[in-house]
Write a protein that holds these residues in place. Sequence first.
Motif: not given
Length: 202
Positions: A35-36, A90-94, A103-106, A108-113
């Motif tokens: 999802y990235i 891995l113990s990260f938060s966004h 971003i939602i495309e077709d 499906k939701c993607y996460l970035f930055d």
Amino acid sequence: MKNDVILEKFRVIKTFNSEEYYNRELLIYKLNLPYIPDMLEYNSNPESEKQWIILHRLYGHNPQPGSLDDFQKALYTLIRFHRDLKNLNLSFSHNDPNPKNFIIEDDKCYLFDFSDISQREAGYDILAFFLFTVDFLNEDCLKQLIEFYTSHFSFDYRICLALYDKSILEFDQRRAFYKNIKTLTKTQLDKRELIRKMMINK
């Protein structure tokens, strides 16, 4: 600015003004999570003046105001991110779950930055996500979104009053810095109270 972005037809080129931001993003994109956005190439030369990453460009939309479905997709994507990182030890938060970073495309939701990722409890992301939704969903949709979270995912997180208060303080400080917004309407305050009542673990 943390980075400079060039949009091409099929690619996004991100050039970083800080090696720290570059390393954070590279760490996550190398995981190839489903999802990235796909990373096509990156600069592996440490001698370069600036580092860069090239991503596949998505043509979708950010979660839309009033769309409960969009925000459910975004929330689920954020939770998948937390779960997958935990499974990889891995113990990260966004650290910036703003709707503009989904971003939602077709369908499906993607996460970035990922330049702000940090080693802190993931519950902060959840609270910050809901604090952002205050500006996008009416009270009824917000209540349904919280119920979606509490029914399916709340066991993954420990949301206590201390974390809520800390999240509010940090969220408002960033809001004042980036948007110069220092006051809230009664409607916004009422929605925040709804979040507090429904989400804090007893």
